[in-house]
Scaffold this motif. Structure first.
Motif, PDB file in Angstrom:
ATOM      1  N   TYR A   1     121.803 -32.193  61.864  1.00 59.97           N
ATOM      2  CA  TYR A   1     123.207 -31.817  61.691  1.00 59.97           C
ATOM      3  C   TYR A   1     123.218 -30.349  61.280  1.00 59.97           C
ATOM      4  CZ  TYR A   1     128.192 -32.484  61.109  1.00 59.97           C
ATOM      5  OH  TYR A   1     129.558 -32.423  61.273  1.00 59.97           O
ATOM      6  N   ALA A  10     132.901 -31.993  61.220  1.00 57.57           N
ATOM      7  CA  ALA A  10     133.200 -32.014  59.786  1.00 57.57           C
ATOM      8  C   ALA A  10     134.710 -32.027  59.560  1.00 57.57           C
ATOM      9  CB  ALA A  10     132.559 -30.811  59.097  1.00 57.57           C
ATOM     10  N   ARG A  42     130.548 -41.619  55.854  1.00 61.67           N
ATOM     11  CA  ARG A  42     129.200 -41.361  55.339  1.00 61.67           C
ATOM     12  C   ARG A  42     128.377 -40.659  56.420  1.00 61.67           C
ATOM     13  NH1 ARG A  42     127.179 -46.983  52.496  1.00 61.67           N
ATOM     14  NH2 ARG A  42     129.245 -47.856  52.037  1.00 61.67           N
ATOM     15  N   LEU A  43     127.663 -39.634  56.003  1.00 63.58           N
ATOM     16  CA  LEU A  43     126.759 -38.913  56.890  1.00 63.58           C
ATOM     17  C   LEU A  43     125.373 -38.917  56.271  1.00 63.58           C
ATOM     18  CD1 LEU A  43     126.043 -36.996  59.268  1.00 63.58           C
ATOM     19  CD2 LEU A  43     126.725 -35.098  57.774  1.00 63.58           C
ATOM     20  N   TYR A  47     121.783 -37.499  56.961  1.00 69.77           N
ATOM     21  CA  TYR A  47     121.089 -36.518  57.791  1.00 69.77           C
ATOM     22  C   TYR A  47     119.659 -36.362  57.286  1.00 69.77           C
ATOM     23  CZ  TYR A  47     122.138 -33.409  53.851  1.00 69.77           C
ATOM     24  OH  TYR A  47     122.227 -32.858  52.588  1.00 69.77           O
ATOM     25  N   PHE A  91     126.711 -28.813  53.289  1.00 70.11           N
ATOM     26  CA  PHE A  91     126.862 -30.226  52.943  1.00 70.11           C
ATOM     27  C   PHE A  91     127.636 -30.397  51.641  1.00 70.11           C
ATOM     28  CE2 PHE A  91     122.919 -30.278  55.577  1.00 70.11           C
ATOM     29  CZ  PHE A  91     123.433 -31.020  56.636  1.00 70.11           C
ATOM     30  N   MET A  99     131.163 -30.333  52.546  1.00 69.64           N
ATOM     31  CA  MET A  99     131.566 -31.622  53.114  1.00 69.64           C
ATOM     32  C   MET A  99     131.835 -32.630  51.992  1.00 69.64           C
ATOM     33  SD  MET A  99     128.980 -31.949  56.401  1.00 69.64           S
ATOM     34  CE  MET A  99     129.805 -33.314  57.206  1.00 69.64           C
ATOM     35  N   ARG A 100     130.958 -32.646  50.999  1.00 71.65           N
ATOM     36  CA  ARG A 100     131.159 -33.585  49.881  1.00 71.65           C
ATOM     37  C   ARG A 100     132.436 -33.263  49.123  1.00 71.65           C
ATOM     38  NH1 ARG A 100     125.408 -32.057  49.222  1.00 71.65           N
ATOM     39  NH2 ARG A 100     124.212 -33.647  50.367  1.00 71.65           N
ATOM     40  N   ALA A 127     128.031 -37.207  52.185  1.00 69.12           N
ATOM     41  CA  ALA A 127     126.864 -36.698  52.910  1.00 69.12           C
ATOM     42  C   ALA A 127     125.621 -36.887  52.045  1.00 69.12           C
ATOM     43  CB  ALA A 127     127.052 -35.231  53.255  1.00 69.12           C
ATOM     44  N   ARG A 128     124.585 -37.461  52.634  1.00 66.10           N
ATOM     45  CA  ARG A 128     123.360 -37.740  51.887  1.00 66.10           C
ATOM     46  C   ARG A 128     122.153 -37.329  52.722  1.00 66.10           C
ATOM     47  NH1 ARG A 128     122.513 -43.611  49.237  1.00 66.10           N
ATOM     48  NH2 ARG A 128     124.168 -42.727  47.932  1.00 66.10           N
TER      49      ARG A 128
END
Length: 375
Positions: free
Chosen positions: A26, A36, A50-51, A53, A66, A69-70, A76-77
């Motif tokens: 990603y 996103a 949930r992402l 990557y 990221f 994004m959070r 995102a994890r």
């Protein structure tokens, strides 16, 4: 790839419950920002986004992206980030599988979230990709597999798992496996190649098969099966192409037909065997998939699906150049040595079980976790 992007964005726009995505790559480029924004819109509607990557595959993407994004509500994890690797001293396995669940639909295939997969008329690389959209009860299995990957993302011991629906469904199997026996995706390929009656058509971005599968393919060609392989002419991983070039003469001599895709980088990973079996997924047909990463493939036994996959293969073959044994390009001694060394390096990476054409059958099983595996 345009159809896949449009389908994903349509499903994301309609999502009301969940958008769960597992991906190796990603990036914070045009495509990454586009999705996103779509994820953030879904979060505002109350969707659980949930992402997952892979930290190695996405290493070029700044952590700040990221974090942003959070901050927008996207969960995102990173899968096995550096802190986890250092704590457990286990770099592998990596999360190479792509599992997408959007409400009642699932996606399997090799696509990732980076501009290489954007069409050229949108400023991307125009990579050729094949994915499959799934609906029905099998999507629940994809959801469970994602939840397991999500749970183990920060496990310092590097634990992973196999998940296989086995014989639960008559016309479809979903498999995600870890880099340790049983290598279910590999063994399902072996079984079906042995049983082939008419054709074995494989299109794969990084084709240089483990020796056990290589022997089965060569033997199938010798007994009159139509064995065709499509690979990229210009690869983003030259090492795999060099290794394959070292083996071209023996493949062609056995009767295997090789085609090199010309228009763009071919990143697809699918196969068609006879009229009743097709597979689409992330499995790269070479030892690195068995040694280092988790993969995910869908096997479909519906005749209509197999026909469509065969038509796609024929369309791609028409845009490819056939390689002939009598007209192999001349290579310098240094190039031949380079190719031989890359081929040898893949042999050295190959797990012992993959080099032996075992005769055992996996058989039908109840779906679910086969075993929790430590790598």
């Amino acid at each position: 790839m345009t159809m896949v992007l449009e389908s994903l964005l349509d499903d994301i726009a309609r999502a009301r419950d969940r958008i769960w995505i597992s991906t190796y790559i990603y990036r914070n480029d045009r495509m990454g920002h586009r999705f996103a924004d779509a994820f953030a819109d879904a979060v505002r509607r109350g969707v659980d986004v949930r992402l997952l990557y892979d930290a190695l595959g996405s290493h070029a993407t700044p952590e700040a992206f990221f974090e942003d994004m959070r901050a927008r509500g996207i969960r995102a994890r990173a899968y096995r980030p550096l802190r986890t690797v250092l704590r457990g001293r286990a770099l592998f396995p990596r999360e190479h599988s792509r599992i997408v669940v959007i409400d009642g639909a699932g996606y399997v295939g090799g696509a990732a979230w980076a501009d290489e997969w954007l069409p050229r008329d949108q400023g991307g690389g125009g990579w050729h990709e094949v994915c499959s959209r799934v609906v029905g009860p099998c999507v629940t299995d994809m959801q469970r597999a994602f939840e397991c990957r999500w749970m183990l993302a920060d496990d310092p011991g590097g634990r992973s798992f196999d998940y296989w629906t086995g014989g639960v469904y008559d016309d479809v199997e979903f498999i995600t496996d870890a880099p340790k026996p049983p290598a279910v995706i590999y063994e399902r390929h072996l079984e079906r190649v042995r049983a082939a009656r008419r054709r074995i058509w494989i299109e794969n971005a990084y084709f240089c098969p483990p020796r056990g599968l290589e022997r089965e393919l060569m033997e199938a060609a010798r007994r009159g099966i139509d064995v065709k392989i499509i690979v990229p002419r210009d690869s983003d991983l030259p090492s795999i192409r060099h290794a394959s070039l070292a083996r071209y003469p023996s493949w062609l001599d056995s009767g295997i037909q090789i085609y090199e895709f010309l228009p763009s980088m071919l990143h697809s990973k699918f196969a068609v065997i006879d009229d009743d079996w097709a597979t689409v997924g992330t499995f790269n047909v070479n030892p690195t998939s068995l040694r280092w990463v988790s993969e995910a493939n869908l096997i479909v036994k519906q005749p209509a699906f197999v026909r469509d996959a065969a038509l796609l293969f024929e369309r791609d073959m028409a845009r490819s150049e056939a390689i002939c044994l009598s007209a192999l390009p001349e290579q310098s001694p240094l190039a031949r040595l380079r190719n031989a060394l890359w081929s040898l390096s893949l042999d050295l990476l190959e797990p012992r079980y993959a080099s032996v054409a075992a005769a055992r059958e996996l058989g039908d099983r109840e779906g679910g976790l086969l075993q929790a595996l430590g790598v």
